[in-house]
Design an enzyme around this catalytic site. Sequence first.
Site, mmCIF file in Angstrom:
data_model
loop_
_atom_site.group_PDB
_atom_site.id
_atom_site.type_symbol
_atom_site.label_atom_id
_atom_site.label_comp_id
_atom_site.label_asym_id
_atom_site.label_seq_id
_atom_site.Cartn_x
_atom_site.Cartn_y
_atom_site.Cartn_z
ATOM 1 C CG HIS A 99 -0.301 -0.200 2.510
ATOM 2 N ND1 HIS A 99 0.048 -1.450 2.970
ATOM 3 C CD2 HIS A 99 0.091 0.676 3.473
ATOM 4 C CE1 HIS A 99 0.620 -1.337 4.152
ATOM 5 N NE2 HIS A 99 0.666 -0.055 4.480
ATOM 6 C CG HIS A 101 0.956 5.232 4.119
ATOM 7 N ND1 HIS A 101 0.108 5.161 5.197
ATOM 8 C CD2 HIS A 101 1.702 4.103 4.164
ATOM 9 C CE1 HIS A 101 0.341 4.037 5.871
ATOM 10 N NE2 HIS A 101 1.317 3.383 5.263
#
Length: 135
Positions: A99, A101
Amino acid sequence: MDSCIFCKIANGEIPSNTIYEDDKFRVILDNGPATKGHALVLPKEHYANLFEMPEELLADAAKVAKKVASDIKDKLSCDGLNLVQNNGETAGQTVMHFHLHIIPRYKNDGQHILWNPTSPSAEELVEVKNTIVGA
Ligand code: 5GP
Ligand code: ZN
């Protein structure tokens, strides 16, 4: 990955505050945000980290991040923005599904996403460079 929470969120099996979605990615609001608008770019397929991500998908993730970051900047009027991507526990990764951010920054937001600089000698820097490039 049956046990992966981000697989379930990315594929819509668990509800989330989705701010962007296409066939490869879902972008959600982080539920423990560093700042207002902190978002996570999640690929719908499971890859644990940067090293597992196919190059093309990584390039697509960067494009999605730019689009969403621009929307966040426009709508939330942040003063700056950090892109952060952690790989491995030592680097602060807590969910082992890749992921990215997107962290909008506001003057005096009290967050500290930067690092403490160290002071290696010129020789030490050359040694590191040689180790990486194999000279
Ligand atoms: P990491 O430390 O692995 O780079 O980041 C994981 C991030 O995911 C953290 O910022 C954490 O707040 C967020 N997070 C963990 N679980 C959930 C969840 O179930 N939903 C949402 N929206 N964010 C989560
Ligand atoms: Zn996953």
